[in-house]
Scaffold this motif. Sequence first.
Motif, short mmCIF file in Angstrom:
data_model
loop_
_atom_site.label_atom_id
_atom_site.label_comp_id
_atom_site.label_asym_id
_atom_site.label_seq_id
_atom_site.Cartn_x
_atom_site.Cartn_y
_atom_site.Cartn_z
N LYS A 8 0.85 -1.21 0.00
CA LYS A 8 0.00 0.00 0.00
C LYS A 8 0.88 1.26 0.00
O LYS A 8 0.61 2.21 -0.72
CB LYS A 8 -0.89 0.01 1.25
N ILE A 9 1.93 1.23 0.83
CA ILE A 9 2.82 2.40 0.90
C ILE A 9 3.51 2.61 -0.45
O ILE A 9 3.63 3.74 -0.93
CB ILE A 9 3.86 2.22 2.04
N SER A 10 3.91 1.53 -1.07
CA SER A 10 4.58 1.64 -2.37
C SER A 10 3.63 2.25 -3.42
O SER A 10 4.01 3.13 -4.19
CB SER A 10 5.06 0.24 -2.77
N ASN A 11 2.36 1.81 -3.41
CA ASN A 11 1.38 2.39 -4.35
C ASN A 11 1.14 3.87 -4.07
O ASN A 11 1.02 4.68 -4.99
CB ASN A 11 0.05 1.64 -4.27
N LEU A 12 1.10 4.20 -2.78
CA LEU A 12 0.88 5.61 -2.42
C LEU A 12 2.08 6.46 -2.86
O LEU A 12 1.90 7.59 -3.31
CB LEU A 12 0.67 5.74 -0.91
N LYS A 13 3.28 5.91 -2.75
CA LYS A 13 4.47 6.67 -3.17
C LYS A 13 4.45 6.90 -4.69
O LYS A 13 4.84 7.96 -5.17
CB LYS A 13 5.75 5.96 -2.72
N LYS A 14 3.95 5.89 -5.41
CA LYS A 14 3.83 6.08 -6.87
C LYS A 14 2.81 7.18 -7.17
O LYS A 14 3.02 8.04 -8.03
CB LYS A 14 3.38 4.77 -7.53
N ALA A 15 1.68 7.15 -6.42
CA ALA A 15 0.65 8.18 -6.60
C ALA A 15 1.21 9.55 -6.26
O ALA A 15 0.90 10.56 -6.92
CB ALA A 15 -0.57 7.86 -5.74
N LEU A 16 2.06 9.60 -5.23
CA LEU A 16 2.66 10.87 -4.82
C LEU A 16 3.55 11.43 -5.93
O LEU A 16 3.50 12.62 -6.24
CB LEU A 16 3.46 10.68 -3.53
N ASN A 17 4.36 10.57 -6.52
CA ASN A 17 5.24 11.02 -7.61
C ASN A 17 4.43 11.60 -8.76
O ASN A 17 4.82 12.60 -9.36
CB ASN A 17 6.11 9.86 -8.11
N LYS A 18 3.29 10.97 -9.06
CA LYS A 18 2.43 11.50 -10.14
C LYS A 18 1.80 12.82 -9.70
O LYS A 18 1.69 13.75 -10.50
CB LYS A 18 1.32 10.50 -10.46
N PHE A 126 -14.65 21.73 -5.66
CA PHE A 126 -13.73 20.93 -6.49
C PHE A 126 -12.90 19.98 -5.63
O PHE A 126 -12.65 20.25 -4.46
CB PHE A 126 -12.79 21.85 -7.27
N TYR A 127 -12.47 18.90 -6.22
CA TYR A 127 -11.50 18.00 -5.59
C TYR A 127 -10.81 17.19 -6.68
O TYR A 127 -11.30 17.14 -7.82
CB TYR A 127 -12.17 17.07 -4.55
N LEU A 128 -9.67 16.60 -6.33
CA LEU A 128 -8.95 15.74 -7.28
C LEU A 128 -9.13 14.29 -6.87
O LEU A 128 -8.97 13.96 -5.68
CB LEU A 128 -7.46 16.09 -7.31
N LEU A 129 -9.48 13.46 -7.82
CA LEU A 129 -9.60 12.03 -7.58
C LEU A 129 -8.70 11.32 -8.59
O LEU A 129 -8.88 11.52 -9.81
CB LEU A 129 -11.06 11.58 -7.74
N ASP A 130 -7.75 10.56 -8.10
CA ASP A 130 -6.74 9.95 -8.98
C ASP A 130 -6.11 11.01 -9.90
O ASP A 130 -5.86 10.76 -11.09
CB ASP A 130 -7.35 8.82 -9.83
N GLY A 131 -5.94 12.20 -9.37
CA GLY A 131 -5.30 13.28 -10.13
C GLY A 131 -6.22 14.01 -11.08
O GLY A 131 -5.80 14.96 -11.74
N LYS A 132 -7.49 13.59 -11.15
CA LYS A 132 -8.43 14.22 -12.11
C LYS A 132 -9.39 15.16 -11.36
O LYS A 132 -9.84 14.84 -10.26
CB LYS A 132 -9.27 13.16 -12.83
N ARG A 160 -3.70 20.14 -1.57
CA ARG A 160 -4.57 19.29 -0.75
C ARG A 160 -4.40 17.81 -1.13
O ARG A 160 -4.31 16.93 -0.27
CB ARG A 160 -6.03 19.73 -0.95
N TYR A 161 -4.32 17.56 -2.42
CA TYR A 161 -4.19 16.19 -2.93
C TYR A 161 -2.86 15.56 -2.49
O TYR A 161 -2.81 14.43 -1.99
CB TYR A 161 -4.30 16.24 -4.45
N ILE A 162 -1.79 16.35 -2.62
CA ILE A 162 -0.46 15.87 -2.21
C ILE A 162 -0.42 15.64 -0.70
O ILE A 162 0.10 14.63 -0.21
CB ILE A 162 0.63 16.87 -2.66
N THR A 163 -0.99 16.58 0.04
CA THR A 163 -1.02 16.45 1.51
C THR A 163 -1.76 15.17 1.91
O THR A 163 -1.33 14.43 2.80
CB THR A 163 -1.69 17.68 2.15
N ASP A 164 -2.87 14.91 1.24
CA ASP A 164 -3.68 13.73 1.54
C ASP A 164 -2.84 12.46 1.36
O ASP A 164 -2.85 11.56 2.21
CB ASP A 164 -4.89 13.73 0.60
N ILE A 165 -2.10 12.39 0.26
CA ILE A 165 -1.29 11.18 0.00
C ILE A 165 -0.16 11.08 1.03
O ILE A 165 0.08 10.01 1.60
CB ILE A 165 -0.71 11.20 -1.43
#
Length: 202
Positions: A8-18, A126-132, A160-165
Amino acid sequence: MPSQKEAKISNLKKALNKALVIDEKKIADKIKVIGFLCKKCAQCCRAEFGDNTVILFPLEIRSICEKTGLSRDDFVIPTPSDDRDPEGNIHTFEWVLKKNGDCIFLKNDLCEIYECRPYICMTYPFYLLDGKLKVSECMGIGGKISNEESMKLAALLKHRYITDIRESIALLERFNGFIPGGSGNVCVHDSEGEHWLVTDLD
Ligand code: SF4
């Protein structure tokens, strides 16, 4: 073989990089096309117009405490949860603003903590979901928004999105399971660790 937590942490780190390379200008352009002008109706803060739950990051709770002199338990509660440890204590992962139906900070249709209101309030609808970019229901949709305001909103949404991740990564890194032993009947696990308190979540 990585554990479930490591995966899970690894997936979150990938999401963070994006997330870190999200183009704010593209988000701002989309906001401009959708249009938004706050009508100061306060519907997003009130109970009668739908879910007005406001989830806060620990850093937002600290900021409100510093700026208002309130203590954490004056204005937030843990979210309800069915997760229990062997002794029956409830374990949960989020803090939300207290409500009396409406948000407790709403007075005469104005936000009492406007200058330090949570990100979710600053960026609504507004909000970002999966970066969208996604949009919730709001009377202000379609209003005229300036380039400057749309850029400001886009930057806040990205932040906000980055902080969340980042908060989710920090939470998972500290999380050791539902272990009894704290002083209280409810344990909130967040990015800063475990917080035990005595409270009635019903
Ligand atoms: S903190 Fe302020 S803006 Fe956010 S829901 Fe409460 S009254 Fe509304």
